[in-house]
Design a protein around this motif. Structure first.
Motif, PDB file in Angstrom:
ATOM      1  N   GLU A 159     -32.475  40.716  44.585  1.00  0.00           N
ATOM      2  CA  GLU A 159     -32.328  41.623  43.441  1.00  0.00           C
ATOM      3  C   GLU A 159     -31.390  41.007  42.413  1.00  0.00           C
ATOM      4  O   GLU A 159     -31.717  40.934  41.225  1.00  0.00           O
ATOM      5  CB  GLU A 159     -31.794  42.985  43.880  1.00  0.00           C
ATOM      6  N   VAL A 160     -30.246  40.554  42.859  1.00  0.00           N
ATOM      7  CA  VAL A 160     -29.264  39.947  41.952  1.00  0.00           C
ATOM      8  C   VAL A 160     -29.845  38.693  41.314  1.00  0.00           C
ATOM      9  O   VAL A 160     -29.733  38.497  40.096  1.00  0.00           O
ATOM     10  CB  VAL A 160     -27.953  39.630  42.699  1.00  0.00           C
ATOM     11  N   GLY A 161     -30.475  37.852  42.100  1.00  0.00           N
ATOM     12  CA  GLY A 161     -31.061  36.624  41.567  1.00  0.00           C
ATOM     13  C   GLY A 161     -32.138  36.894  40.532  1.00  0.00           C
ATOM     14  O   GLY A 161     -32.206  36.227  39.499  1.00  0.00           O
ATOM     15  N   ASP A 162     -32.970  37.895  40.797  1.00  0.00           N
ATOM     16  CA  ASP A 162     -34.018  38.257  39.835  1.00  0.00           C
ATOM     17  C   ASP A 162     -33.401  38.727  38.523  1.00  0.00           C
ATOM     18  O   ASP A 162     -33.857  38.352  37.438  1.00  0.00           O
ATOM     19  CB  ASP A 162     -34.913  39.357  40.393  1.00  0.00           C
ATOM     20  N   LEU A 163     -32.364  39.567  38.612  1.00  0.00           N
ATOM     21  CA  LEU A 163     -31.708  40.068  37.399  1.00  0.00           C
ATOM     22  C   LEU A 163     -31.044  38.933  36.627  1.00  0.00           C
ATOM     23  O   LEU A 163     -31.114  38.889  35.392  1.00  0.00           O
ATOM     24  CB  LEU A 163     -30.705  41.163  37.755  1.00  0.00           C
ATOM     25  N   GLN A 164     -30.426  38.002  37.347  1.00  0.00           N
ATOM     26  CA  GLN A 164     -29.818  36.844  36.680  1.00  0.00           C
ATOM     27  C   GLN A 164     -30.885  36.019  35.976  1.00  0.00           C
ATOM     28  O   GLN A 164     -30.688  35.584  34.830  1.00  0.00           O
ATOM     29  CB  GLN A 164     -29.074  35.977  37.686  1.00  0.00           C
ATOM     30  N   ASP A 165     -32.008  35.797  36.642  1.00  0.00           N
ATOM     31  CA  ASP A 165     -33.092  35.018  36.037  1.00  0.00           C
ATOM     32  C   ASP A 165     -33.626  35.695  34.776  1.00  0.00           C
ATOM     33  O   ASP A 165     -33.887  35.032  33.765  1.00  0.00           O
ATOM     34  CB  ASP A 165     -34.241  34.819  37.033  1.00  0.00           C
ATOM     35  N   MET A 166     -33.769  37.027  34.819  1.00  0.00           N
ATOM     36  CA  MET A 166     -34.270  37.745  33.646  1.00  0.00           C
ATOM     37  C   MET A 166     -33.271  37.687  32.492  1.00  0.00           C
ATOM     38  O   MET A 166     -33.671  37.530  31.335  1.00  0.00           O
ATOM     39  CB  MET A 166     -34.603  39.192  34.008  1.00  0.00           C
ATOM     40  N   LEU A 167     -31.973  37.800  32.805  1.00  0.00           N
ATOM     41  CA  LEU A 167     -30.963  37.720  31.752  1.00  0.00           C
ATOM     42  C   LEU A 167     -30.957  36.330  31.128  1.00  0.00           C
ATOM     43  O   LEU A 167     -30.884  36.187  29.905  1.00  0.00           O
ATOM     44  CB  LEU A 167     -29.578  38.064  32.296  1.00  0.00           C
ATOM     45  N   ARG A 168     -31.080  35.298  31.954  1.00  0.00           N
ATOM     46  CA  ARG A 168     -31.127  33.923  31.410  1.00  0.00           C
ATOM     47  C   ARG A 168     -32.369  33.718  30.542  1.00  0.00           C
ATOM     48  O   ARG A 168     -32.299  33.062  29.495  1.00  0.00           O
ATOM     49  CB  ARG A 168     -31.089  32.912  32.544  1.00  0.00           C
ATOM     50  N   VAL A 222     -24.643  37.016  20.182  1.00  0.00           N
ATOM     51  CA  VAL A 222     -23.317  37.560  19.863  1.00  0.00           C
ATOM     52  C   VAL A 222     -23.336  39.076  20.025  1.00  0.00           C
ATOM     53  O   VAL A 222     -22.403  39.662  20.588  1.00  0.00           O
ATOM     54  CB  VAL A 222     -22.881  37.146  18.441  1.00  0.00           C
ATOM     55  N   THR A 223     -24.397  39.719  19.572  1.00  0.00           N
ATOM     56  CA  THR A 223     -24.506  41.170  19.712  1.00  0.00           C
ATOM     57  C   THR A 223     -24.473  41.572  21.183  1.00  0.00           C
ATOM     58  O   THR A 223     -23.778  42.524  21.561  1.00  0.00           O
ATOM     59  CB  THR A 223     -25.793  41.685  19.040  1.00  0.00           C
ATOM     60  N   LEU A 224     -25.187  40.847  22.024  1.00  0.00           N
ATOM     61  CA  LEU A 224     -25.178  41.149  23.458  1.00  0.00           C
ATOM     62  C   LEU A 224     -23.793  40.941  24.058  1.00  0.00           C
ATOM     63  O   LEU A 224     -23.274  41.806  24.761  1.00  0.00           O
ATOM     64  CB  LEU A 224     -26.197  40.282  24.204  1.00  0.00           C
ATOM     65  N   VAL A 225     -23.187  39.809  23.771  1.00  0.00           N
ATOM     66  CA  VAL A 225     -21.877  39.494  24.337  1.00  0.00           C
ATOM     67  C   VAL A 225     -20.838  40.529  23.917  1.00  0.00           C
ATOM     68  O   VAL A 225     -19.930  40.857  24.685  1.00  0.00           O
ATOM     69  CB  VAL A 225     -21.449  38.064  23.938  1.00  0.00           C
ATOM     70  N   ARG A 226     -20.990  41.066  22.734  1.00  0.00           N
ATOM     71  CA  ARG A 226     -20.034  42.065  22.247  1.00  0.00           C
ATOM     72  C   ARG A 226     -20.411  43.493  22.640  1.00  0.00           C
ATOM     73  O   ARG A 226     -19.702  44.430  22.279  1.00  0.00           O
ATOM     74  CB  ARG A 226     -19.894  41.947  20.732  1.00  0.00           C
ATOM     75  N   SER A 227     -21.491  43.668  23.390  1.00  0.00           N
ATOM     76  CA  SER A 227     -21.896  45.007  23.826  1.00  0.00           C
ATOM     77  C   SER A 227     -20.892  45.573  24.820  1.00  0.00           C
ATOM     78  O   SER A 227     -20.141  44.835  25.470  1.00  0.00           O
ATOM     79  CB  SER A 227     -23.284  44.968  24.470  1.00  0.00           C
ATOM     80  N   ASP A 228     -20.871  46.890  24.929  1.00  0.00           N
ATOM     81  CA  ASP A 228     -19.945  47.536  25.861  1.00  0.00           C
ATOM     82  C   ASP A 228     -20.139  47.048  27.289  1.00  0.00           C
ATOM     83  O   ASP A 228     -19.168  46.847  28.018  1.00  0.00           O
ATOM     84  CB  ASP A 228     -20.109  49.057  25.811  1.00  0.00           C
ATOM     85  N   ALA A 229     -21.378  46.845  27.709  1.00  0.00           N
ATOM     86  CA  ALA A 229     -21.645  46.411  29.084  1.00  0.00           C
ATOM     87  C   ALA A 229     -21.066  45.022  29.355  1.00  0.00           C
ATOM     88  O   ALA A 229     -20.418  44.802  30.384  1.00  0.00           O
ATOM     89  CB  ALA A 229     -23.149  46.422  29.363  1.00  0.00           C
ATOM     90  N   CYS A 230     -21.291  44.083  28.454  1.00  0.00           N
ATOM     91  CA  CYS A 230     -20.753  42.725  28.642  1.00  0.00           C
ATOM     92  C   CYS A 230     -19.237  42.720  28.545  1.00  0.00           C
ATOM     93  O   CYS A 230     -18.555  42.057  29.324  1.00  0.00           O
ATOM     94  CB  CYS A 230     -21.359  41.763  27.631  1.00  0.00           C
ATOM     95  N   ARG A 231     -18.716  43.462  27.595  1.00  0.00           N
ATOM     96  CA  ARG A 231     -17.259  43.516  27.418  1.00  0.00           C
ATOM     97  C   ARG A 231     -16.593  44.078  28.659  1.00  0.00           C
ATOM     98  O   ARG A 231     -15.592  43.535  29.132  1.00  0.00           O
ATOM     99  CB  ARG A 231     -16.914  44.355  26.201  1.00  0.00           C
ATOM    100  N   ALA A 232     -17.126  45.163  29.204  1.00  0.00           N
ATOM    101  CA  ALA A 232     -16.530  45.785  30.388  1.00  0.00           C
ATOM    102  C   ALA A 232     -16.552  44.838  31.580  1.00  0.00           C
ATOM    103  O   ALA A 232     -15.569  44.742  32.327  1.00  0.00           O
ATOM    104  CB  ALA A 232     -17.256  47.085  30.725  1.00  0.00           C
ATOM    105  N   ALA A 269     -33.961  36.047  28.842  1.00  0.00           N
ATOM    106  CA  ALA A 269     -33.726  36.780  27.591  1.00  0.00           C
ATOM    107  C   ALA A 269     -32.796  35.991  26.680  1.00  0.00           C
ATOM    108  O   ALA A 269     -33.031  35.885  25.467  1.00  0.00           O
ATOM    109  CB  ALA A 269     -33.144  38.160  27.891  1.00  0.00           C
ATOM    110  N   TRP A 270     -31.748  35.418  27.259  1.00  0.00           N
ATOM    111  CA  TRP A 270     -30.774  34.637  26.487  1.00  0.00           C
ATOM    112  C   TRP A 270     -31.454  33.467  25.788  1.00  0.00           C
ATOM    113  O   TRP A 270     -31.165  33.168  24.626  1.00  0.00           O
ATOM    114  CB  TRP A 270     -29.679  34.140  27.428  1.00  0.00           C
ATOM    115  N   GLU A 271     -32.357  32.816  26.478  1.00  0.00           N
ATOM    116  CA  GLU A 271     -33.034  31.643  25.921  1.00  0.00           C
ATOM    117  C   GLU A 271     -33.877  31.975  24.699  1.00  0.00           C
ATOM    118  O   GLU A 271     -34.030  31.131  23.822  1.00  0.00           O
ATOM    119  CB  GLU A 271     -33.904  30.971  26.988  1.00  0.00           C
ATOM    120  N   ILE A 272     -34.415  33.178  24.635  1.00  0.00           N
ATOM    121  CA  ILE A 272     -35.277  33.504  23.502  1.00  0.00           C
ATOM    122  C   ILE A 272     -34.541  34.266  22.403  1.00  0.00           C
ATOM    123  O   ILE A 272     -35.116  34.532  21.350  1.00  0.00           O
ATOM    124  CB  ILE A 272     -36.532  34.285  23.946  1.00  0.00           C
ATOM    125  N   MET A 273     -33.263  34.563  22.632  1.00  0.00           N
ATOM    126  CA  MET A 273     -32.466  35.275  21.619  1.00  0.00           C
ATOM    127  C   MET A 273     -32.005  34.324  20.517  1.00  0.00           C
ATOM    128  O   MET A 273     -31.755  33.144  20.775  1.00  0.00           O
ATOM    129  CB  MET A 273     -31.218  35.887  22.246  1.00  0.00           C
TER     130      MET A 273
END
Length: 80
Positions: free
Chosen positions: A30-39, A51-61, A41-45
């Motif tokens: 589960e964790v590996g799948d979520l990490q792969d999906m986040l990576r 920057v918007t994602l990194v500054r989001s409440d979830a990333c900041r917390a 998403a990051w590649e196509i951003m």
């Protein structure tokens, strides 16, 4: 869930797929799948979207909890 009922435009569908994979095999999947999906998403951003994602409440917390820093004072995500 039958494929006809899946909403592939909803991120929750993919989060549930990761949960199901972890339940059906090893919890680490589960964790590996979520990490792969986040990576992926990051590649196509764009740099601005990153920057918007990194500054989001979830990333900041997460950063503040993991690194014991005040995100605004310590972390500058830069241009991308």
């Amino acid at each position: 869930m039958p494929s006809a009922e899946r909403d592939y435009a909803d991120i929750e569908t993919f989060i549930q797929a990761a949960k199901d994979h972890g339940s059906d095999s090893e919890p680490d999947h589960e964790v590996g799948d979520l990490q792969d999906m986040l990576r992926a998403a990051w590649e196509i951003m764009t740099p601005e979207q990153r920057v918007t994602l990194v500054r989001s409440d979830a990333c900041r917390a997460t950063a503040e909890a993991a690194w014991f820093v005040d995100f605004d004072d310590e972390v500058d995500p830069g241009p991308g």
